[in-house]
Design an enzyme around this catalytic site. Sequence first.
Site, PDB file in Angstrom:
ATOM      1  N   ILE A 262       0.918  -1.113   0.009  1.00 57.48           N
ATOM      2  CA  ILE A 262      -0.086   0.039   0.160  1.00 57.48           C
ATOM      3  C   ILE A 262       0.937   1.380  -0.138  1.00 57.48           C
ATOM      4  O   ILE A 262       1.547   1.450   0.896  1.00 57.48           O
ATOM      5  CB  ILE A 262      -0.914  -0.055   1.199  1.00 57.48           C
ATOM      6  CG1 ILE A 262      -1.674  -1.466   1.425  1.00 57.48           C
ATOM      7  CG2 ILE A 262      -1.816   1.225   1.482  1.00 57.48           C
ATOM      8  CD1 ILE A 262      -2.171  -1.469   2.867  1.00 57.48           C
ATOM      9  N   GLY A 263       0.646   1.930  -1.042  1.00 59.39           N
ATOM     10  CA  GLY A 263       1.728   3.170  -1.138  1.00 59.39           C
ATOM     11  C   GLY A 263       0.870   4.602  -0.782  1.00 59.39           C
ATOM     12  O   GLY A 263       0.377   5.238  -1.765  1.00 59.39           O
TER      13      GLY A 263
ATOM     14  N   GLU B 184      -9.902  -2.106   4.531  1.00 61.97           N
ATOM     15  CA  GLU B 184      -8.535  -2.253   5.486  1.00 61.97           C
ATOM     16  C   GLU B 184      -9.031  -2.126   7.031  1.00 61.97           C
ATOM     17  O   GLU B 184      -8.320  -2.700   7.619  1.00 61.97           O
ATOM     18  CB  GLU B 184      -7.667  -0.882   5.116  1.00 61.97           C
ATOM     19  CG  GLU B 184      -6.339  -0.972   5.907  1.00 61.97           C
ATOM     20  CD  GLU B 184      -5.295  -0.174   5.273  1.00 61.97           C
ATOM     21  OE1 GLU B 184      -5.641   0.566   4.230  1.00 61.97           O
ATOM     22  OE2 GLU B 184      -4.175   0.046   5.830  1.00 61.97           O
TER      23      GLU B 184
HETATM   24  C1  LIG Z   1       3.205  -1.339  11.438  1.00 63.81           C
HETATM   25  C2  LIG Z   1       2.902  -0.224  10.448  1.00 63.81           C
HETATM   26  C3  LIG Z   1       2.687  -0.512   9.440  1.00 63.81           C
HETATM   27  C4  LIG Z   1       2.198   0.520   8.219  1.00 63.81           C
HETATM   28  N1  LIG Z   1       2.114  -0.060   7.091  1.00 63.81           N
HETATM   29  C5  LIG Z   1       1.829   1.093   6.107  1.00 63.81           C
HETATM   30  C6  LIG Z   1       1.733   0.658   4.703  1.00 63.81           C
HETATM   31  O1  LIG Z   1       1.951  -0.516   4.213  1.00 63.81           O
HETATM   32  N2  LIG Z   1       1.435   1.572   3.738  1.00 63.81           N
HETATM   33  C7  LIG Z   1       1.352   2.899   4.017  1.00 63.81           C
HETATM   34  O2  LIG Z   1       1.038   3.845   3.362  1.00 63.81           O
HETATM   35  N3  LIG Z   1       1.251   3.241   5.610  1.00 63.81           N
HETATM   36  C8  LIG Z   1       1.633   2.398   6.491  1.00 63.81           C
HETATM   37  N4  LIG Z   1       1.811   2.679   7.875  1.00 63.81           N
HETATM   38  C9  LIG Z   1       1.703   4.239   8.060  1.00 63.81           C
HETATM   39  C10 LIG Z   1       0.509   4.517   8.841  1.00 63.81           C
HETATM   40  O3  LIG Z   1      -0.671   4.362   7.930  1.00 63.81           O
HETATM   41  C11 LIG Z   1       0.672   6.030   9.516  1.00 63.81           C
HETATM   42  O4  LIG Z   1       1.951   5.865  10.433  1.00 63.81           O
HETATM   43  C12 LIG Z   1      -0.527   6.639  10.061  1.00 63.81           C
HETATM   44  O5  LIG Z   1      -1.619   6.942   9.296  1.00 63.81           O
HETATM   45  C13 LIG Z   1      -0.093   7.951  10.691  1.00 63.81           C
HETATM   46  O6  LIG Z   1       0.871   8.839   9.834  1.00 63.81           O
HETATM   47  P1  LIG Z   1       1.899   9.369  10.451  1.00 63.81           P
HETATM   48  O7  LIG Z   1       2.923   8.395  10.878  1.00 63.81           O
HETATM   49  O8  LIG Z   1       2.471  10.214   9.321  1.00 63.81           O
HETATM   50  O9  LIG Z   1       1.823  10.355  11.795  1.00 63.81           O
HETATM   51  P2  LIG Z   1       1.182  11.592  11.629  1.00 63.81           P
HETATM   52  O10 LIG Z   1       0.101  11.813  10.768  1.00 63.81           O
HETATM   53  O11 LIG Z   1       2.308  12.800  11.736  1.00 63.81           O
HETATM   54  O12 LIG Z   1       0.435  11.800  13.430  1.00 63.81           O
HETATM   55  C14 LIG Z   1       1.251  11.984  14.383  1.00 63.81           C
HETATM   56  C15 LIG Z   1       0.387  11.854  15.524  1.00 63.81           C
HETATM   57  O13 LIG Z   1      -0.802  13.132  15.504  1.00 63.81           O
HETATM   58  C16 LIG Z   1      -1.899  12.880  15.443  1.00 63.81           C
HETATM   59  N5  LIG Z   1      -2.885  13.758  14.550  1.00 63.81           N
HETATM   60  C17 LIG Z   1      -2.410  13.630  13.068  1.00 63.81           C
HETATM   61  N6  LIG Z   1      -3.171  14.595  12.704  1.00 63.81           N
HETATM   62  C18 LIG Z   1      -4.368  14.964  13.435  1.00 63.81           C
HETATM   63  C19 LIG Z   1      -5.704  15.431  13.526  1.00 63.81           C
HETATM   64  N7  LIG Z   1      -6.036  16.014  12.474  1.00 63.81           N
HETATM   65  N8  LIG Z   1      -6.286  15.593  14.722  1.00 63.81           N
HETATM   66  C20 LIG Z   1      -5.749  14.924  15.969  1.00 63.81           C
HETATM   67  N9  LIG Z   1      -4.626  14.354  15.979  1.00 63.81           N
HETATM   68  C21 LIG Z   1      -3.929  14.218  14.743  1.00 63.81           C
HETATM   69  C22 LIG Z   1      -1.871  11.451  14.902  1.00 63.81           C
HETATM   70  O14 LIG Z   1      -3.020  10.956  15.569  1.00 63.81           O
HETATM   71  C23 LIG Z   1      -0.607  10.914  15.709  1.00 63.81           C
HETATM   72  O15 LIG Z   1      -0.747  10.519  17.001  1.00 63.81           O
HETATM   73  C24 LIG Z   1       2.297   1.879   8.648  1.00 63.81           C
HETATM   74  C25 LIG Z   1       2.496   2.206  10.046  1.00 63.81           C
HETATM   75  C26 LIG Z   1       2.413   1.142  11.068  1.00 63.81           C
HETATM   76  C27 LIG Z   1       2.894   1.528  12.320  1.00 63.81           C
END
Ligand SMILES: Cc1cc2nc3c(=O)[nH]c(=O)nc-3n(C[C@H](O)[C@H](O)[C@H](O)COP(=O)(O)OP(=O)(O)OC[C@H]3O[C@@H](n4cnc5c(N)ncnc54)[C@H](O)[C@@H]3O)c2cc1C
Length: 383
Positions: free
Chosen positions: A131-132, A250
């Site tokens: 998933i990208g 998902e």
């Molecule tokens: C084990 C694992 C597997 C994964 N696999 C994939 C994959 O295959 N493909 C893929 O595309 N992604 C993948 N991910 C990524 C995952 O979808 C993201 O980590 C997740 O969506 C959060 O994005 P971020 O890490 O950029 O955090 P951020 O978006 O930067 O968030 C940081 C913190 O701020 C909070 N926050 C952000 N915006 C808001 C808001 N508007 N209101 C309140 N709080 C907020 C979040 O809840 C979080 O606590 C994976 C992640 C993990 C841990």
Amino acid sequence: MTQLNFAPPPPNTESTETLRAKVRAFLDIEMAGMSAHERAASWGGRNPEFSRKMGAQGWIGMTWPKQYGGHERSALERYVVLEEMLAAGAPVGAHWVADRQSAPSILRFGTEAQRQFFVPKVAKGECYFCIGMSEPDSGSDLAATRTRAQAVDGGFKVNGTKIWTSGAHVAHYMILFCRTDSNTEDRHSGVSQFIVDMKTPGIAVRPIYDLSGQHHFNEVVFDDMFLPESALLGKLGDGWKQVTSELSYERSGPDRFLSTFTLLLEGFQMLGRTVDDRSAIVLGRIIAHLMTLRRMSRSIAGMLQRGEDPAVQAAVVKELGTSLEQDMVEALRLIVDVEPDGGSDNPYVAVLAHTILHAPSFSLRGGTREILRGIIARGLGLR
Ligand SMILES: Cc1cc2nc3c(=O)[nH]c(=O)nc-3n(C[C@H](O)[C@H](O)[C@H](O)COP(=O)(O)OP(=O)(O)OC[C@H]3O[C@@H](n4cnc5c(N)ncnc54)[C@H](O)[C@@H]3O)c2cc1C
């Protein structure tokens, strides 16, 4: 406040229970000798040979049309296979994403040529997707995606970086979500999805090691990668609608509350047949929550089958499910007094160590707790 409905899930039937017995008999043979540590990986455990055997049984693509290699079985029958696999800790990770969301998206939005090319291979358990979506500066805020596919002669040129891409180093294809038009006022338009062959020149996949030291996810960099027009999935600019529908698949399944089921089973083994009152209360509470989530998740399976959009219900299941998975670890630690040790011969002790290191990610992957609560609040008309 808007009310959120979960229709009663369809009941088990003779055919689902015959299927359940068949799956259990298959698992007894295929999983004989598999360690508790391996079972603890749940849908993170990859074994292409196991995936091919599941494909041969007709247990991948179960609800898809036969003309694309599917089996035209009911959503409930599919659910039975999924929950039995997860409850047993079967290594379903290789085909999991493709079966759960990539092939269903291709069936729904893809061209006839894409359906015929990809879907039968997925159903055989031979073709794996990643998933990208997430990027270094756009995880929760997916619409802020900066990876860009620029229209060029005969196709698109892609530049940008994806991150946390699970299985990118072993997947055959990625469904890439990226911007195709930067000149739109609405940030939810001008984005599209593409099916990317991971062997395409211009892709670099770099490992990222997780808390436990394992290589599971990656950084994926696109440097002037050329994609032909035939790689576009769905309509140009329709990516937002497509990606949100993919997220319902998902977020709603039993994988969102059964990732730690091996820990619970080993916990029962460890406690033995007689438990004190306090332990009985803790375990009873966990089981009651699991059974309720199961009903809710099966209800969503029915909604997906009827072509409804259960995005808010799916967010509820994921949020409650991953909270239970995380709480379960702490609850068991209060009633089973052992130190976690990944190298231990004691299955519970080893599974506990594995689960402690992986559980924090459950409420991040697939959408964070805060984002899901925001979706639920909007669905209830509270924001
Ligand atoms: C084990 C694992 C597997 C994964 N696999 C994939 C994959 O295959 N493909 C893929 O595309 N992604 C993948 N991910 C990524 C995952 O979808 C993201 O980590 C997740 O969506 C959060 O994005 P971020 O890490 O950029 O955090 P951020 O978006 O930067 O968030 C940081 C913190 O701020 C909070 N926050 C952000 N915006 C808001 C808001 N508007 N209101 C309140 N709080 C907020 C979040 O809840 C979080 O606590 C994976 C992640 C993990 C841990």
